[in-house]
Structures are given as C-alpha cells and as structure tokens.
Design an enzyme around this catalytic site. Structure first.
Site, PDB file in Angstrom:
ATOM      1  N   ALA A   1       5.276   9.017  27.725  1.00 60.66           N
ATOM      2  CA  ALA A   1       4.488   7.673  26.471  1.00 60.66           C
ATOM      3  C   ALA A   1       4.558   8.285  25.716  1.00 60.66           C
ATOM      4  CB  ALA A   1       3.353   8.201  27.886  1.00 60.66           C
TER       5      ALA A   1
ATOM      6  N   SER B   1      -4.447  11.619  23.142  1.00 60.29           N
ATOM      7  CA  SER B   1      -3.561  11.287  24.022  1.00 60.29           C
ATOM      8  C   SER B   1      -3.722  10.054  25.628  1.00 60.29           C
ATOM      9  CB  SER B   1      -3.472  13.489  24.883  1.00 60.29           C
ATOM     10  OG  SER B   1      -2.189  12.944  26.335  1.00 60.29           O
ATOM     11  N   ASN B   2      -2.713  10.166  26.410  1.00 60.39           N
ATOM     12  CA  ASN B   2      -3.133   8.997  27.890  1.00 60.39           C
ATOM     13  C   ASN B   2      -3.089   9.752  29.044  1.00 60.39           C
ATOM     14  OD1 ASN B   2       0.320   9.553  28.284  1.00 60.39           O
ATOM     15  ND2 ASN B   2      -0.106   8.869  26.186  1.00 60.39           N
ATOM     16  N   HIS B   3      -2.568   9.101  29.843  1.00 65.10           N
ATOM     17  CA  HIS B   3      -2.923   9.059  31.497  1.00 65.10           C
ATOM     18  C   HIS B   3      -1.794   9.532  31.887  1.00 65.10           C
ATOM     19  CE1 HIS B   3      -7.545   8.568  31.770  1.00 65.10           C
ATOM     20  NE2 HIS B   3      -6.895   6.807  31.841  1.00 65.10           N
TER      21      HIS B   3
END
Ligand code: C5P
Length: 221
Positions: free
Chosen positions: A96, A29-31
């Site tokens: 995102a 995943s991402n922030h």
C-alpha cells in the site's frame, strides 16, 4: 495442483505500508499490515520461487526461504524494486504505497505555533506501473483495494497500469482486507476473472499463487 508451480522463478514482491516523513518525528502512512504480501511471499517460496520481499515497515517475521529488503518510504521501495529487475521474471505489487509525500521534510520538529498549517504533498512514483512499462518487464501483478465500484476501478487499473493480472479487494468490509486475518478477492485479467471467497490470508495466498503461476506460464508460452 502442482505444489512446485513456481520452481526456480525469480519473484519480487512489495508488501506493507510506506511512511512519508514530515519532520524527524512524524510521518504519513496507512493501515496496511503487510499480512497479505507476506502470506504471498511465503506461498511463493513454498511453490519453489526465489523470492525477494521488498517490505515497508511491518511487525511481521520474514517468511522462511525469503530474502527481505527493508524499506521505509515509497521512494526507497521504488529504488529497491528497480534494483531487482535485472533478475526478475515475476513481480507482485502488494504494498500500500503512499500516493503522495510531503514536498520537503522539515529538518527540525515542527512546532505547534499556528492554529492551522499546510503540508504540501507531491506525487510518489508508481512502482507497479513503472515495472510494467520497463524494458525488462516481468509478468506483473497488481492489487486494487477499493471502497466502492471495486470491479470497475480494478479493471481500469489493469489497463492503465499495463498489468497482466489484478487482485481486487473490498476494503470497506473490515472482516477482510487491511489488517484483517481473512481476505476475499476477485482476480481480473484481460479476458476473464475469478472470485476467491473469504478465507484465511495464507490459504488465499496459496490459491492466488496457483493462479499467478498459471498466468505466468501461459504468458511465457
Ligand atoms: O492506484 P492504486 O494505488 O490503487 O493501485 C494499487 C496498485 O498499485 C497496487 O498493486 C500497489 O502496490 C501499486 N502501487 C505502486 N506504487 C504506487 C501506488 C500504487 O506500486 N505509488
């Protein structure tokens, strides 16, 4: 400033990160926190829009008068987005979305039997570009989060993804962008741009919704 600037307009907005499963317990995943997308959904509902918020996993409450559709992976988010296009006049891609996913999801938890391992990744579909190239194309707005050459890359994405407007933000500055409460952006369109200085994400969202409404009605007329 017209406070009902999007009255009755059907808007779909994606927000938050996606999770790409590796096995039953792990993911990539991402922030992204989803704060900017949720703030935009709230500001658009305040401006009278009929808002569908297609959200990745976040800890945020659904804004009032917004219909939320919960998704996990990029493919889920893609499918949910396509399902709204029959009745969508304006699309904002703020999520995102993970660019890649594991080529297969292990059925069982992967064991640490080896000193190194490889996970093969394959490209995910690009949601905002697919929307912008669709026969039922709504007015389409994208985001560009960059760590260098912000305006150059953002203008490239505006053209390549066939967008009406792109909102560029510098995520190398931790005071703004991912997970921060503030943001500062440059909005870019075919023959112009404008800068919005650092401020809280909800105040910024209200300004962006005014600008998006202006572009929306300019494109319609
Ligand atoms: O290419 P890049 O990921 O930098 O582009 C960002 C823009 O494209 C954002 O609007 C994001 O929501 C959208 N995007 C998408 N689907 C993807 C990747 C990005 O909708 N698979």
């Amino acid at each position: 400033f017209n406070s009902r600037s999007l009255d009755g307009v059907h808007l779909t907005i994606t927000a938050g990160p996606t999770r790409e499963a590796i096995d039953p317990v792990r993911y990539i995943s991402n922030h992204s926190s989803g704060k900017m997308g949720y703030a935009l959904a709230a500001a658009a509902a305040d401006a009278g829009a009929i808002v569908t918020l297609i959200s990745g996993p976040t800890n945020l409450p659904c804004p009032e008068r917004v219909t939320r559709v919960d998704t996990i992976s990029a493919q889920d988010m893609f499918d949910a987005t396509m399902g709204t296009l029959d009745n969508c006049q304006l699309f904002i891609g703020c999520a995102a979305v993970a660019d890649y996913r594991p080529s297969s999801i292990a059925e069982q938890k992967i064991k640490k039997d080896n000193d190194s391992m490889h996970i093969e990744l394959v490209r995910n579909p690009d949601i905002v570009s697919t929307v912008a190239k669709h026969s039922k194309r709504p007015i389409t707005v994208g985001f560009a989060a960059e760590t260098q050459d912000l305006l150059h890359y953002a203008r490239g994405k505006l053209e390549r993804k066939n967008l009406d407007l792109i909102i560029a933000n510098d995520v190398s500055n931790t005071a703004i962008g991912f997970n921060a409460n503030d943001n500062a952006v440059t909005a870019i369109w075919k023959d112009g741009d404008c800068q919005i200085p650092q401020m809280g994400k909800s105040q910024l969202a209200a300004q962006l919704i005014s600008l998006i409404a202006e572009k929306f009605f300019a494109a319609k007329n």
